[in-house]
Enzyme design. Structure first.
Site, PDB file in Angstrom:
ATOM      1  N   CYS A  21      21.658  20.113  -5.796  1.00 13.75           N
ATOM      2  CA  CYS A  21      22.075  20.379  -4.410  1.00 13.75           C
ATOM      3  C   CYS A  21      23.167  19.410  -3.965  1.00 13.75           C
ATOM      4  CB  CYS A  21      20.874  20.305  -3.467  1.00 13.75           C
ATOM      5  SG  CYS A  21      20.276  18.631  -3.150  1.00 13.75           S
ATOM      6  N   ASP A 342     -29.434 -16.302  16.118  1.00 14.87           N
ATOM      7  CA  ASP A 342     -30.566 -15.519  15.616  1.00 14.87           C
ATOM      8  C   ASP A 342     -31.020 -14.524  16.670  1.00 14.87           C
ATOM      9  OD1 ASP A 342     -30.534 -16.862  13.229  1.00 14.87           O
ATOM     10  OD2 ASP A 342     -32.025 -18.355  13.841  1.00 14.87           O
TER      11      ASP A 342
END
Length: 527
Positions: A21, A342
């Protein structure tokens, strides 16, 4: 006019006749200016055909003399003048006219990428999908993935041109050819920017990814697997060993004669153009930071799931991040914080710094007022937590939360129990201890997630408040990373010295609160 010279003519004709192309011809002719590539495909084809047409023999005849061949009369009066100013006509042989194909052939190098897939019509369709995706963005980066066989075809075309130029004592290096992605970017970026109304920016967090495939030529790469076996090794999450990088590596190793013996040069013309496998929109992560307070002694920081079974109904992470996930319309998130408490420990004072990474968010722009309202929504949703200083931050800023984490200090308040009766005088000496060094083996309760090691930590100061014969409150300022519970009860002698050994008692901790996490981040905001 195409920026091609007579020197390019032979190469251009060679490529054009083999089925290449116009835009790929420009690439192989080394045209590194973006402007010529931006012209429409049909216009480029017409220009290329004009460039390749043989020069038309033109005979200037005296007016009285009759033409000997078919003549073409030029309407332009200037063209009908001879050098001496006399009126003349030009003669053109019909046989010299180049044939113009009525339909564009699919390029044998780019497989239609630079023909159909960089024209305005295609860009418009992609942009329609982008706008329908629902993402917020102020810039865009375009990412394209081409079939790996394009590299094979480009290599074949390069060898063809290089050999031809060698006959003319000219050279063509691999880097002299404009890369397909570069040409594609030159053409499409302005079109995307115009269609979407935002600039294209290689550093944009919003990415539009277009993936091309070409099933017809998928086997073009397979011969490389036989010639260069070491380049194609199966990898996880890869559907094929013939990745673009593996193909390029093989092409850099294969000898020219071996390549030419295995693959046609020039490459044959395909019957079909590439197909678009997918158009995907993604947004880079955004980050939200703040501080949280935890008021419950029955709430883990992160989801507590053991063997697939949820042990607690919620977590700090979920109570915060679920709201962010919904408002930012993100796919997922990552939660991080400056340490963790915790499940039975409260976090009071100014709270604990945290950050949430929101992955692939669809909404990313928020005013400070909207962030305040989001903070209020989170705080109203639960009495177990509260957040403050909620704000958008950068990825780099997250580093401040982790910087020098072990050099930071934290303060705690603990309710202590002793096995034997104590008097106020028995705990007074603790107030005088400063920068006490302790050695802590990895606690038994966290060995499943942390490696076994002995870590030296500092208890900077302690302050006691006597309650009764078996209880007192202990306020501690410690180096970050100190295990407070283990410092109190000794963890079966794994923490030395510990509160029990210092007092010559058996001690345990009944309640623990984090009173401050001394990290000056994120910046405090006005309420």
């Amino acid at each position: 006019m195409l920026p091609l010279t007579e020197e390019n003519k032979h190469v251009a004709q060679l490529l054009f006749s083999s089925g290449t192309c116009p835009r790929c011809i420009l690439r192989f002719c080394g045209v590194d200016l973006p402007a010529p590539y931006k012209h429409p495909s049909k216009e480029l084809l017409n220009e290329l055909q004009k460039f390749l047409e043989p020069e038309k023999p033109e005979l200037i005849l005296e007016a009285p003399n009759p033409p000997l061949k078919k003549i073409r009369l030029h309407e332009d009066g200037i063209d009908n003048l001879s050098e001496d100013g006399k009126e003349g006509v030009s003669v053109t042989e019909d046989e010299s006219m180049a044939e113009k194909p009525s339909k564009l052939r699919v390029c044998n190098v780019c497989l239609g990428i630079l023909q159909e897939f960089c024209e305005k019509g295609f860009i418009t369709k992609v942009c329609q999908k982008v706008e329908a995706s629902g993402f917020e963005f102020t810039s865009v980066v375009l990412s394209v993935s081409f079939p790996p066989q394009l590299s094979v075809r480009e290599h074949a075309a390069w060898l063809l041109v290089k050999q031809e130029m060698g006959k003319q004592s000219l050279s063509l290096g691999r880097n002299d050819v404009v890369q397909l992605k570069e040409a594609y970017k030159w053409i499409t970026h302005p079109l995307f920017s115009e269609e979407l109304g935002v600039p294209t920016d290689g550093k944009s967090l919003f990415e539009v990814s277009v993936v091309f495939a070409h099933p017809e030529t998928a086997e073009d790469c397979h011969f490389l697997g036989e010639v260069c076996r070491d380049c194609f090794k199966p990898a996880k999450n890869k559907q094929s060993v013939f990745t673009r990088m593996a193909v390029l590596k093989a092409l850099s190793k294969i000898k020219e004669e071996d390549f030419l013996g295995q693959f046609p040069c020039p490459p044959n013309s395909p019957k079909t153009v590439c197909t678009v496998l997918e158009v995907e929109c993604t947004h880079g992560a955004v980050f939200v930071a703040g501080r949280y307070n935890k008021y419950s002694r029955n709430l883990p920081q992160t989801p507590w799931i053991i063997d697939g079974e949820r042990k607690m109904e919620s977590s700090v992470e979920e109570l915060i991040s679920d709201h962010l996930l919904a408002v930012f319309r993100a796919e997922s998130f990552n939660f991080s914080s400056s340490g963790r408490e915790d499940v039975d420990v409260r976090t009071l004072g100014n709270g604990r710094p945290f950050a949430v990474e929101l992955l692939n968010p669809h909404r990313v722009h928020f005013t400070s007022q909207e962030m305040k309202e989001l903070q209020q929504t989170i705080n109203k949703s639960s009495d177990k937590i509260q957040v403050r200083d909620l704000q958008l931050v950068t990825r780099e800023a997250i580093g401040h939360m982790k910087e020098g984490e072990e050099e930071k200090t934290k303060t705690y308040s603990a309710l202590i129990w002793t096995n034997r009766a104590i008097q106020k005088k028995d705990i007074g000496f603790l107030d005088d201890l400063k920068d006490l060094k302790i050695d802590q083996k990895t606690p038994l309760r966290v060995l499943h997630r942390r490696p076994l090691a002995v870590r030296t930590r500092a208890i900077h100061s302690m302050k006691t408040h006597y309650l009764d014969e078996h209880h007192f409150r202990l306020h501690l300022k410690t180096q970050a990373g100190t295990y407070i519970k283990e410092f109190v009860h000794g963890d079966f002698g794994r923490t030395k010295p510990n509160l029990g050994s210092l007092m010559n008692v058996t001690a345990d901790i009944l309640e623990l609160d984090v009173e401050s996490v001394d990290v000056d981040w994120p910046p405090a905001l006005d309420d």
